[in-house]
Every structure is written in C-alpha cells, then in structure tokens.
Design a protein around this motif. Structure first.
Motif, PDB file in Angstrom:
ATOM      1  N   GLU A 147       6.530   2.609  14.945  1.00 23.33           N
ATOM      2  CA  GLU A 147       7.406   3.582  14.293  1.00 23.33           C
ATOM      3  C   GLU A 147       6.742   4.224  13.073  1.00 23.33           C
ATOM      4  O   GLU A 147       6.842   5.424  12.854  1.00 23.33           O
ATOM      5  CB  GLU A 147       8.704   2.894  13.841  1.00 23.33           C
ATOM      6  N   LEU A 148       6.075   3.404  12.264  1.00 20.79           N
ATOM      7  CA  LEU A 148       5.525   3.894  10.996  1.00 20.79           C
ATOM      8  C   LEU A 148       4.190   4.621  11.157  1.00 20.79           C
ATOM      9  O   LEU A 148       3.876   5.521  10.384  1.00 20.79           O
ATOM     10  CB  LEU A 148       5.352   2.724  10.020  1.00 20.79           C
ATOM     11  N   ASP A 149       3.404   4.214  12.160  1.00 18.41           N
ATOM     12  CA  ASP A 149       2.051   4.775  12.303  1.00 18.41           C
ATOM     13  C   ASP A 149       1.595   4.679  13.759  1.00 18.41           C
ATOM     14  O   ASP A 149       0.820   3.808  14.125  1.00 18.41           O
ATOM     15  CB  ASP A 149       1.085   4.022  11.379  1.00 18.41           C
ATOM     16  N   PRO A 150       2.083   5.599  14.623  1.00 17.09           N
ATOM     17  CA  PRO A 150       1.715   5.539  16.049  1.00 17.09           C
ATOM     18  C   PRO A 150       0.212   5.644  16.281  1.00 17.09           C
ATOM     19  O   PRO A 150      -0.305   5.082  17.249  1.00 17.09           O
ATOM     20  CB  PRO A 150       2.438   6.741  16.661  1.00 17.09           C
ATOM     21  N   VAL A 151      -0.497   6.340  15.389  1.00 20.24           N
ATOM     22  CA  VAL A 151      -1.956   6.476  15.559  1.00 20.24           C
ATOM     23  C   VAL A 151      -2.618   5.109  15.473  1.00 20.24           C
ATOM     24  O   VAL A 151      -3.430   4.731  16.335  1.00 20.24           O
ATOM     25  CB  VAL A 151      -2.550   7.432  14.496  1.00 20.24           C
ATOM     26  N   SER A 152      -2.277   4.345  14.444  1.00 25.04           N
ATOM     27  CA  SER A 152      -2.842   3.001  14.306  1.00 25.04           C
ATOM     28  C   SER A 152      -2.389   2.093  15.442  1.00 25.04           C
ATOM     29  O   SER A 152      -3.167   1.304  15.973  1.00 25.04           O
ATOM     30  CB  SER A 152      -2.442   2.374  12.965  1.00 25.04           C
ATOM     31  N   VAL A 164      -2.544  -6.158  12.585  1.00 26.27           N
ATOM     32  CA  VAL A 164      -1.227  -5.515  12.553  1.00 26.27           C
ATOM     33  C   VAL A 164      -0.613  -5.633  11.156  1.00 26.27           C
ATOM     34  O   VAL A 164      -0.093  -4.654  10.603  1.00 26.27           O
ATOM     35  CB  VAL A 164      -0.292  -6.131  13.615  1.00 26.27           C
ATOM     36  N   ILE A 165      -0.702  -6.827  10.582  1.00 25.74           N
ATOM     37  CA  ILE A 165      -0.135  -7.046   9.237  1.00 25.74           C
ATOM     38  C   ILE A 165      -0.879  -6.201   8.202  1.00 25.74           C
ATOM     39  O   ILE A 165      -0.271  -5.619   7.305  1.00 25.74           O
ATOM     40  CB  ILE A 165      -0.167  -8.547   8.880  1.00 25.74           C
ATOM     41  N   ARG A 166      -2.195  -6.109   8.333  1.00 22.51           N
ATOM     42  CA  ARG A 166      -2.978  -5.298   7.384  1.00 22.51           C
ATOM     43  C   ARG A 166      -2.530  -3.837   7.428  1.00 22.51           C
ATOM     44  O   ARG A 166      -2.334  -3.198   6.388  1.00 22.51           O
ATOM     45  CB  ARG A 166      -4.475  -5.413   7.719  1.00 22.51           C
ATOM     46  N   ALA A 167      -2.368  -3.306   8.641  1.00 23.38           N
ATOM     47  CA  ALA A 167      -1.941  -1.909   8.771  1.00 23.38           C
ATOM     48  C   ALA A 167      -0.529  -1.720   8.223  1.00 23.38           C
ATOM     49  O   ALA A 167      -0.241  -0.754   7.502  1.00 23.38           O
ATOM     50  CB  ALA A 167      -2.020  -1.469  10.232  1.00 23.38           C
ATOM     51  N   LEU A 168       0.360  -2.669   8.541  1.00 24.02           N
ATOM     52  CA  LEU A 168       1.750  -2.552   8.096  1.00 24.02           C
ATOM     53  C   LEU A 168       1.891  -2.647   6.582  1.00 24.02           C
ATOM     54  O   LEU A 168       2.695  -1.930   5.981  1.00 24.02           O
ATOM     55  CB  LEU A 168       2.595  -3.655   8.758  1.00 24.02           C
ATOM     56  N   GLU A 169       1.111  -3.534   5.949  1.00 20.19           N
ATOM     57  CA  GLU A 169       1.275  -3.685   4.496  1.00 20.19           C
ATOM     58  C   GLU A 169       0.843  -2.411   3.768  1.00 20.19           C
ATOM     59  O   GLU A 169       1.406  -2.067   2.731  1.00 20.19           O
ATOM     60  CB  GLU A 169       0.524  -4.915   3.975  1.00 20.19           C
ATOM     61  N   ILE A 170      -0.135  -1.702   4.336  1.00 27.66           N
ATOM     62  CA  ILE A 170      -0.530  -0.418   3.739  1.00 27.66           C
ATOM     63  C   ILE A 170       0.565   0.619   3.961  1.00 27.66           C
ATOM     64  O   ILE A 170       0.939   1.362   3.048  1.00 27.66           O
ATOM     65  CB  ILE A 170      -1.877   0.060   4.339  1.00 27.66           C
ATOM     66  N   CYS A 171       1.109   0.674   5.188  1.00 31.09           N
ATOM     67  CA  CYS A 171       2.208   1.610   5.482  1.00 31.09           C
ATOM     68  C   CYS A 171       3.390   1.389   4.534  1.00 31.09           C
ATOM     69  O   CYS A 171       3.943   2.342   3.958  1.00 31.09           O
ATOM     70  CB  CYS A 171       2.690   1.445   6.928  1.00 31.09           C
ATOM     71  N   LEU A 172       3.775   0.121   4.367  1.00 29.96           N
ATOM     72  CA  LEU A 172       4.949  -0.205   3.563  1.00 29.96           C
ATOM     73  C   LEU A 172       4.671  -0.077   2.065  1.00 29.96           C
ATOM     74  O   LEU A 172       5.522   0.358   1.291  1.00 29.96           O
ATOM     75  CB  LEU A 172       5.424  -1.619   3.890  1.00 29.96           C
ATOM     76  N   GLY A 173       3.473  -0.460   1.653  1.00 29.80           N
ATOM     77  CA  GLY A 173       3.136  -0.465   0.226  1.00 29.80           C
ATOM     78  C   GLY A 173       2.835   0.906  -0.333  1.00 29.80           C
ATOM     79  O   GLY A 173       3.005   1.149  -1.533  1.00 29.80           O
ATOM     80  N   THR A 174       2.386   1.822   0.517  1.00 33.86           N
ATOM     81  CA  THR A 174       2.017   3.166   0.045  1.00 33.86           C
ATOM     82  C   THR A 174       2.982   4.250   0.540  1.00 33.86           C
ATOM     83  O   THR A 174       2.921   5.383   0.071  1.00 33.86           O
ATOM     84  CB  THR A 174       0.603   3.547   0.527  1.00 33.86           C
TER      85      THR A 174
END
Length: 305
Positions: A147-152, A164-174
C-alpha cells in the motif's frame, strides 16, 4: 592508481544460470581474481544450500568473500561495501581487470554504484514493526508495504523480513516511499564497471533450478540444515533452502512438501533477481549457452585502451 584502465567485470543473472562457471573461465583468461557478491556465500557451513564454489573451483581461481563469516555474525551490505572496495583497491594495484560475481542485487549495486543513504527515523518504529511481524506475520507487513510503496514491494526481497521492515520503517518514519530515496547522490567509483548478464527463457531457468535443488538434496542439504538448526534465528539462515527444511526438521512439514517449497521459493527469488538486474540498462545480456570465447571477445573490445 591510474583508474582509467581499471575494470570491474560484474557477472549477474538468476540463480542456477552458470555465473560461477563463467566467472572462473574469465578469471583464468584475464589472469585475475574473483570477488563474490553473494550475500549467503559469505557464511561458513552453508556450502550446499548456497551453491558456493566447490573446493576445486576455489582452487582454480583466487576468490574473496567466500565463507569468511560465521552465521552468528551480523554482516550488513554496508560492511560488505567498505570491505569489498578496500579489497578492490588492493587488487587493482596489480590487476587491470577484476571479476565480481553474485546474485544479490543490492550487494552488487553497493560495490558498483554505492549505497543509498536514508534519513534517521525513530527507533520505536522498527520495534513496532518487529512486534507486528511476531504477532501478525510477514504477510501483514508485506501488505502494508504494498500500500505504501508498490515500487519497493515489487523489487525488494519481499520474503526477507529484514528488508521488508527496513523499507517500511523509512516509509512510516519519513512519510515518503522508501523507493524515492534510492539512486540519489551516489559516490563515483574509481574504476569502470562492465556488467554482463546470463539469461535463459523462463522454462529453462525453472528447470535448472528444480534440477539444482534435487542435486543439493542428494549432496546432503538435509544434513547441512540439521547442523544449522540451532542457529535458525540468525539472519544468515533466513534463506531459501534452509528455512523450508527447518520446518520439516521441526515436524511442521513433510519432506516432499519442504522440497517443493524450496523449488517454488527459489523460482520466485530468480524472478525477483531478474527484475532487479534488468533495471541496469547498461548490462550486456548473453544467453547462458553463449560460448565463453564470444563473451571474452566482447570484453576485450570494451576494455581496449
């Protein structure tokens, strides 16, 4: 060091396509050494399941970054980038050409292009995601990322919880997609890279994968997994071929089903590898049956002074 005539030949492609064999042939022809960029072949005691070069192959050309770490060690892509660049500096003092081979796209890119740099995010975000992973499972996190980053979602190793967690923490944190931070402000390398890829049609790739898994089982992959079962919580063992057999060894799955899952997950991995490697428009692609002499002639043209 005069960097104008220093070339890193990077061999990429899906798993089981023949990269190791080609790397050794090229290393022999160019009288040079091989840097491995396979993120699982770094670890000792994972010989069969990672299709690491055999003792005979290791003896036929000097290799770096094979079996130099314990499965209990944390060894990040950033660690590899630093060590690999230091190794290349040393090799380029005496060689004009060095071979790099590996199917781990992020690790290949770390050496050839440099790593992406991300803003710091609050540590509690990762803690929350780890709790969600434990309580709700990886598919829950995968759906968040979709949902947050279909490209990733479509390009990272989606079966790897750490990624997955690394990508999500950047999506959520930024509050920005992880993918928007990629490929910005890269450091220019002090050598030229020639990327060559090995390819086959999908049916051939899948057949080769299935055959390789059968060979691994005959060579003793199950015993290798048994010996590593005590370390299954370490990131190095969150790897196709081992995690499925751990489920068999713990009584969760039948052996035949575990083997079929290894094949299926390896085929998925190969598909993701190709998605990653095809992003590089400069890669020279060859059919996996291309005579080595033809590939060498192409490289000689590219490395002419």
């Amino acid at each position: 060091m005069n960097t104008q005539d220093k070339y890193l030949i990077s061999i990429v492609g899906p798993t089981a396509i023949g990269k190791t064999a080609l790397s050794i042939k090229l290393a022999k022809h160019f009288n040079t050494e091989i840097v491995s960029a396979d993120s699982r072949q770094f670890f000792r005691n994972m010989q069969i399941g990672t299709a690491a070069p055999t003792p005979e192959e290791l003896a036929s050309a000097k290799h770096h970054f094979i079996h130099h770490k314990s499965v209990q060690e944390n060894y990040s892509v950033g660690d590899f980038e630093k060590e690999a660049l230091k190794c290349l500096d040393t090799l380029f003092e005496k060689k004009n050409i060095v071979i790099m081979v590996g199917g781990s796209g992020l690790y290949v890119d770390a050496v050839t292009k440099g790593l992406d740099y991300f803003p710091n995010v609050a540590p509690n975000i990762r803690e929350t995601l780890n709790i969600q992973l434990k309580n709700k499972g990886l598919p829950y996190l995968q759906n968040q990322l979709k949902e947050l980053d279909p490209v990733s979602y479509n390009t990272i190793a989606i079966d790897n919880p750490h990624r997955v967690i690394r990508a999500l923490e950047i999506c959520l944190g930024t509050e920005k997609p992880y993918s928007t931070f990629l490929n910005k402000g890269k450091t220019k390398r002090q050598f030229k890279t020639i990327s060559i890829g090995l390819m086959a049609n999908r049916e051939m790739i899948y057949n080769r994968i299935n055959q390789r898994v059968d060979i691994m089982m005959k060579e003793g992959l199950l015993d290798e997994a048994k010996n590593l079962l005590a370390y299954k919580s370490f990131n190095a063992l969150n790897t196709v071929g081992y995690k499925e057999l751990f489920k068999y060894l713990e009584g969760e799955w039948e052996l035949d089903f575990a083997i079929s899952e290894i094949k299926k997950n390896t085929r998925r991995f190969a598909k993701r590898q190709l998605t990653w490697f095809k992003k590089n428009e400069n890669t020279l692609w060859f059919d996996f049956n291309t005579p080595t002499a033809h590939i060498i002639n192409t490289l000689l043209e590219k490395t002419k002074p």
